[in-house]
Write an enzyme that holds these catalytic residues in place. Structure first.
Site, PDB file in Angstrom:
ATOM      1  N   VAL A  79     -12.288 101.037 -45.211  1.00 57.38           N
ATOM      2  CA  VAL A  79     -13.280 101.690 -44.371  1.00 57.38           C
ATOM      3  C   VAL A  79     -12.506 102.717 -43.553  1.00 57.38           C
ATOM      4  O   VAL A  79     -11.607 102.358 -42.788  1.00 57.38           O
ATOM      5  CB  VAL A  79     -13.994 100.679 -43.450  1.00 57.38           C
ATOM      6  CG1 VAL A  79     -14.967 101.418 -42.530  1.00 57.38           C
ATOM      7  CG2 VAL A  79     -14.736  99.627 -44.271  1.00 57.38           C
ATOM      8  N   SER A  80     -12.819 103.983 -43.725  1.00 55.19           N
ATOM      9  CA  SER A  80     -12.040 105.043 -43.088  1.00 55.19           C
ATOM     10  C   SER A  80     -12.042 104.892 -41.572  1.00 55.19           C
ATOM     11  O   SER A  80     -12.981 104.343 -40.982  1.00 55.19           O
ATOM     12  CB  SER A  80     -12.603 106.413 -43.462  1.00 55.19           C
ATOM     13  OG  SER A  80     -12.503 106.639 -44.847  1.00 55.19           O
ATOM     14  N   ALA A  81     -10.992 105.404 -40.947  1.00 57.41           N
ATOM     15  CA  ALA A  81     -10.920 105.402 -39.491  1.00 57.41           C
ATOM     16  C   ALA A  81     -12.126 106.149 -38.928  1.00 57.41           C
ATOM     17  O   ALA A  81     -12.542 107.181 -39.466  1.00 57.41           O
ATOM     18  CB  ALA A  81      -9.631 106.060 -39.034  1.00 57.41           C
TER      19      ALA A  81
END
Length: 412
Positions: A79-81
């Site tokens: 899950v991207s930053a």
């Protein structure tokens, strides 16, 4: 499959506070600039996508949540930053009622998009990995988003039965842009993609103009690489392989180096050349680096583990890599040193090899050229179909040849 709404889990005051704090932090760093994007981060319960992770860590602006690694320990899904997600959402310029394709799933970003496009819009999120789409399905069900469709498939061919799309947002690193992504995007629509260009990844906002994609801004970023038919990973040419001291060159279409000769050069005394060009402590070198890769032919990225710096093999250690000019038996990489002025640093080059000082001088000369001619400029990136004739491409700049496309980088 389409998502059906469910009740979800009970919210806590701590969770709401984490969401509000995250939104405020994203505003402060300039990642979330518009009211719809801020509202989306205040609404989406992102920690439910990774219940095994510490809840607080999932709301840290700079922290991606790793959800899957391969057998070598390489991160292949995350899950991207939040800061990166906000940056891409702002680049996409989403509006209510839009149809959006997300390539690279996980659930959280699809939920953020769904919040912005609203009930009159629709989101298709797809990923090649069934573990990833299963996780996305569970998250979207428990959080109750009904305007999202999850597909398990190779995104190389897009989702033709669901298009055309107003926006396509890619959340995995791509070395190329398949024709399907352009063809399934409405003319004038925006494609936001972390595009790797000669080893350097930027999330670029492209606008479709017929058969051509034209950049409308880009940001520095890092993403896990694409899998499937579009996979095209950077190769590491190792110069030193000591325990926690590895030094290597990340190759992305660069000439094959003589690693044995360069490994020997790495052990020779360093040569240092300084440019007289300075950066403020908070000033990024990302535009300089893009200029260097435009101007210099053999500029892979030198990646080094912290132990290599501690031992004195190299002066800088970066897992992402630092631009390094290679010329036969010698190479030089960008570096900085403190100046007498507080929080200001001078750019220069450190070199290894029999002709290291000459190579460093060449690298420093391009740093000076950037400072003199392009410091206030931003690169312009265009993507043309493979097979486009040379006379239809910009006459100057850098050309990057991929299987599907010809990418050009030019400067004013």
């Amino acid at each position: 499959m389409d998502i059906a709404s469910t009740t979800g889990t009970q919210e806590s005051p701590e969770e709401q506070q984490l969401r509000n704090t995250l939104a405020r932090n994203l505003i402060e760093v300039g990642a979330a600039r518009s009211a719809p994007v801020v509202a989306a981060f205040r609404a989406v319960r992102r920690h439910l996508a990774a219940p095994e992770a510490d809840m607080g860590s999932t709301y840290e602006p700079e922290t991606p949540t790793i959800t899957k690694t391969d057998e070598h320990g390489v991160h292949i899904s995350s899950v991207s930053a939040p800061r990166i997600q906000a940056m891409q959402l702002e680049q996409a310029e989403l509006e209510p009622g839009m149809s959006v394709l997300e390539i690279g799933s996980g659930g959280v970003n699809a939920a953020l998009i769904a919040e912005i496009v609203g009930k009159s819009g629709h989101v298709v999120t797809m990923d090649i990995d069934p573990d990833v789409t299963d996780r996305a399905l569970r998250f979207l069900k428990v959080t109750g988003y009904q305007n999202v469709t999850v597909l398990t498939d190779d995104a190389e061919t897009g989702a033709p039965e669901r298009g055309p799309f107003d926006r396509i947002i890619v959340t995995v690193q791509a070395a190329d842009i398949p024709p399907a992504w352009r063809d399934q995007l409405k003319d004038g629509g925006r494609l936001v993609v972390p595009l790797r260009m000669r080893g350097m990844t930027r999330t670029v906002a492209f606008v479709r103009n017929g058969e051509k994609l034209v950049s409308d801004g880009f940001e520095l970023c890092g993403f896990v690489p694409m899998q499937g038919l579009g996979e095209n990973r950077v190769r590491l040419a190792v110069l030193h392989d000591g325990k926690k001291e590895q030094v290597g060159l990340r190759l992305d279409g660069h000439p094959e180096p003589d690693t044995a000769v360069l490994a020997t050069s790495l052990t020779l005394p360093q040569a240092k050349v300084w440019s007289g060009v300075t950066l403020g402590g908070s000033e990024s070198s990302e535009h300089l680096d893009l200029w260097l890769t435009t101007a210099l032919d053999n500029l892979p990225l030198m990646a080094a583990e912290p132990g290599a710096r501690t031992r004195g093999l190299v002066a800088s250690a970066s897992p992402m890599g630092i631009p390094a000019l290679v010329d036969g038996d010698s190479f030089a990489y960008r570096t900085v040193r403190a100046t007498d002025e507080e929080d200001r640093y001078e750019l220069g080059a450190i070199a290894h090899g029999p002709r290291g000082e000459q190579v460093a001088e060449r690298l420093v000369e391009e740093i000076r050229t950037w400072d003199r001619d392009h410091r206030s400029h931003r690169a312009h990136i265009e993507v043309y179909p493979a097979g486009t004739a040379d006379d239809r491409l910009p006459a100057t700049g850098r050309r990057i040849e991929r299987r599907h496309t010809r990418v050009t980088i030019t400067w004013p």
